[in-house]
Write an enzyme that holds these catalytic residues in place. Structure first.
Site, PDB file in Angstrom:
ATOM      1  N   LYS A   1       0.582  -1.237   0.097  1.00  0.00           N
ATOM      2  CA  LYS A   1       0.097   0.187   0.162  1.00  0.00           C
ATOM      3  C   LYS A   1       0.884   1.190   0.120  1.00  0.00           C
ATOM      4  CE  LYS A   1      -4.496   0.926   0.697  1.00  0.00           C
ATOM      5  NZ  LYS A   1      -5.429   0.755  -0.094  1.00  0.00           N
TER       6      LYS A   1
HETATM    7  N1  LIG Z   1     -11.857  -0.454   6.164  1.00  0.00           N
HETATM    8  C1  LIG Z   1     -11.018   0.098   6.887  1.00  0.00           C
HETATM    9  O1  LIG Z   1     -11.023   0.015   7.925  1.00  0.00           O
HETATM   10  C2  LIG Z   1      -9.885   0.843   5.872  1.00  0.00           C
HETATM   11  C3  LIG Z   1      -8.892   1.741   6.537  1.00  0.00           C
HETATM   12  C4  LIG Z   1      -8.050   2.243   5.931  1.00  0.00           C
HETATM   13  C5  LIG Z   1      -7.929   2.176   4.598  1.00  0.00           C
HETATM   14  N2  LIG Z   1      -8.833   1.324   3.998  1.00  0.00           N
HETATM   15  C6  LIG Z   1      -8.560   1.182   2.395  1.00  0.00           C
HETATM   16  O2  LIG Z   1     -10.190   1.714   2.093  1.00  0.00           O
HETATM   17  C7  LIG Z   1      -9.988   0.922   0.686  1.00  0.00           C
HETATM   18  C8  LIG Z   1     -11.791   0.284   0.626  1.00  0.00           C
HETATM   19  O3  LIG Z   1     -11.605  -0.560   1.778  1.00  0.00           O
HETATM   20  P1  LIG Z   1     -12.922  -1.126   2.424  1.00  0.00           P
HETATM   21  O4  LIG Z   1     -12.783  -1.698   3.709  1.00  0.00           O
HETATM   22  O5  LIG Z   1     -13.931   0.109   2.068  1.00  0.00           O
HETATM   23  O6  LIG Z   1     -13.402  -2.304   1.182  1.00  0.00           O
HETATM   24  P2  LIG Z   1     -14.436  -2.916   0.822  1.00  0.00           P
HETATM   25  O7  LIG Z   1     -14.063  -4.118   0.349  1.00  0.00           O
HETATM   26  O8  LIG Z   1     -15.500  -2.867   1.684  1.00  0.00           O
HETATM   27  O9  LIG Z   1     -15.037  -1.782  -0.245  1.00  0.00           O
HETATM   28  C9  LIG Z   1     -14.461  -1.851  -1.472  1.00  0.00           C
HETATM   29  C10 LIG Z   1     -15.627  -1.313  -2.578  1.00  0.00           C
HETATM   30  O10 LIG Z   1     -14.579  -1.093  -3.683  1.00  0.00           O
HETATM   31  C11 LIG Z   1     -15.684  -1.746  -4.712  1.00  0.00           C
HETATM   32  N3  LIG Z   1     -14.823  -2.208  -5.853  1.00  0.00           N
HETATM   33  C12 LIG Z   1     -14.019  -3.236  -5.962  1.00  0.00           C
HETATM   34  N4  LIG Z   1     -13.279  -3.070  -7.138  1.00  0.00           N
HETATM   35  C13 LIG Z   1     -13.857  -1.962  -7.932  1.00  0.00           C
HETATM   36  C14 LIG Z   1     -13.632  -1.647  -9.261  1.00  0.00           C
HETATM   37  N5  LIG Z   1     -12.816  -2.109  -9.938  1.00  0.00           N
HETATM   38  N6  LIG Z   1     -14.347  -0.404  -9.610  1.00  0.00           N
HETATM   39  C15 LIG Z   1     -15.152   0.163  -8.749  1.00  0.00           C
HETATM   40  N7  LIG Z   1     -15.392  -0.346  -7.447  1.00  0.00           N
HETATM   41  C16 LIG Z   1     -14.698  -1.412  -7.116  1.00  0.00           C
HETATM   42  C17 LIG Z   1     -16.177  -2.920  -4.211  1.00  0.00           C
HETATM   43  O11 LIG Z   1     -17.469  -3.318  -4.892  1.00  0.00           O
HETATM   44  C18 LIG Z   1     -16.450  -2.426  -2.909  1.00  0.00           C
HETATM   45  O12 LIG Z   1     -17.820  -1.749  -2.715  1.00  0.00           O
HETATM   46  C19 LIG Z   1      -9.017  -0.163   0.569  1.00  0.00           C
HETATM   47  O13 LIG Z   1      -7.910   0.387  -0.087  1.00  0.00           O
HETATM   48  C20 LIG Z   1      -8.481  -0.062   2.289  1.00  0.00           C
HETATM   49  O14 LIG Z   1      -7.096  -0.642   2.225  1.00  0.00           O
HETATM   50  C21 LIG Z   1      -9.761   0.692   4.672  1.00  0.00           C
END
Ligand SMILES: NC(=O)c1ccc[n+]([C@@H]2O[C@H](COP(=O)([O-])OP(=O)(O)OC[C@H]3O[C@@H](n4cnc5c(N)ncnc54)[C@H](O)[C@@H]3O)[C@@H](O)[C@H]2O)c1
Ligand SMILES: NC(=O)c1ccc[n+]([C@@H]2O[C@H](COP(=O)([O-])OP(=O)(O)OC[C@H]3O[C@@H](n4cnc5c(N)ncnc54)[C@H](O)[C@@H]3O)[C@@H](O)[C@H]2O)c1
Lengths: 165, 165
Positions: free
Chosen positions: A74
């Protein structure tokens, strides 16, 4: 954690999703003449698990070692996004939320609730004063909107930079 | 070329040598309080094979796609080196030589000579006006010395930047 701690295929899959994925997004932005790209990274990139971080701010330095391979990759993806700034008319910046919680969460808080229900939450790891950061979903969304608007403003310099939320 | 064009183990080995290698060097510099790091990259990072580059200069934009995986990973390693600049007292910059030739060369010019001796140099690829860049070894060494000295000078800003030689 180092790449050598992972099965090679697992490492390869993580690389393809995180790093190659970021490159594909950058190239697509260039090809489609997109002007602003806000990348959602993670506050975990500054935490290597070796020491607590109290009152950390933006001057906080990335340790260069990471607690797991996903965060390592990342950080590399973040770097590519930041280095793509101001090339071919594309402005970029990076946001680093902590553990996200809020409406629609199907994993994080439900996990805590289920652990408590199963009686598996009756212990404390460490001295009991450990703190962890959480970022509310709406703040994450709001930060993305502010970042996108500010990238265009040219008044405040956010382009090419990374921000904790 | 994309990661998918390589056998996974070959890709993994290239990653470990080029990207993980650069990270290890950065971490070692931090641990040993090294003040200046000059990274030897390659001018190939701006050439994706799809079009000629004539009179390219430092404003030349990295295409985001690369002619082979080694150069792709080299570009990522460069990025990590540049992002490590000015952290923990470490100043970094990147040099991008073209094909290196000169005293002690055991591969490049000898290869051309052997091809010619074997009569395998009697054809021209393309229109015959293609040009390729070469950098003399002593210029590469001299550039590294100049870069290291200038990183300290604080007069000219080279820190965090990349330069073609
Ligand atoms: N959840 C956390 O606590 C957290 C904390 C820090 C950073 N992040 C980062 O945030 C990002 C999202 O995490 P999350 O927990 O919301 O994940 P998640 O899996 O809940 O959501 C990801 C979303 O992206 C969508 N998606 C996937 N591929 C796609 C594409 N090609 N085009 C469009 N949409 C697409 C999926 O359908 C899903 O709705 C990740 O990069 C993660 O590293 C998350
Ligand atoms: N040769 C070229 O035309 C060319 C062009 C552009 C960039 N480069 C880059 O320059 C770098 C060197 O390329 P080269 O062609 O001189 O390679 P080379 O294999 O001829 O030389 C590499 C040298 O590094 C030494 N070495 C390897 N691991 C080491 C370690 N852990 N500690 C100390 N020394 C170590 C080796 O003994 C060898 O002398 C590479 O990163 C390459 O990508 C080379």
């Amino acid at each position: 954690m180092e790449p050598t701690d992972l099965d090679i295929r697992d490492f390869y899959n993580c690389y393809m999703i995180i790093v190659q994925g970021a490159k594909n997004v950058i190239n697509a932005c260039r090809e489609c003449k997109v002007r602003r790209l806000v990348y959602n990274s993670s506050a975990d990139i500054v935490f290597d698990g070796s020491r607590d971080i109290l009152d950390g701010d933006l001057s906080f330095i990335c340790p260069g070692k990471f607690k797991d391979m996903l965060i390592d990759l990342k950080f590399q993806a973040e770097g590519l996004i930041r280095l793509a700034n101001n090339i071919d008319g594309l402005l970029t910046c990076v946001l680093r939320p902590s553990n996200v919680f809020g409406p629609g969460d199907t994993r994080f808080v439900p996990l805590l609730v289920n652990l408590a229900k199963a009686g598996l939450a009756k212990f404390i790891t460490g001295c009991g004063e450990n703190m962890s950061d959480f970022t509310y979903t709406e703040n994450v969304a709001h930060a993305h909107i502010c970042a996108a608007e500010t990238l265009d403003s040219r008044v405040v310099s956010v382009a090419g930079k990374a921000f904790f939320i």
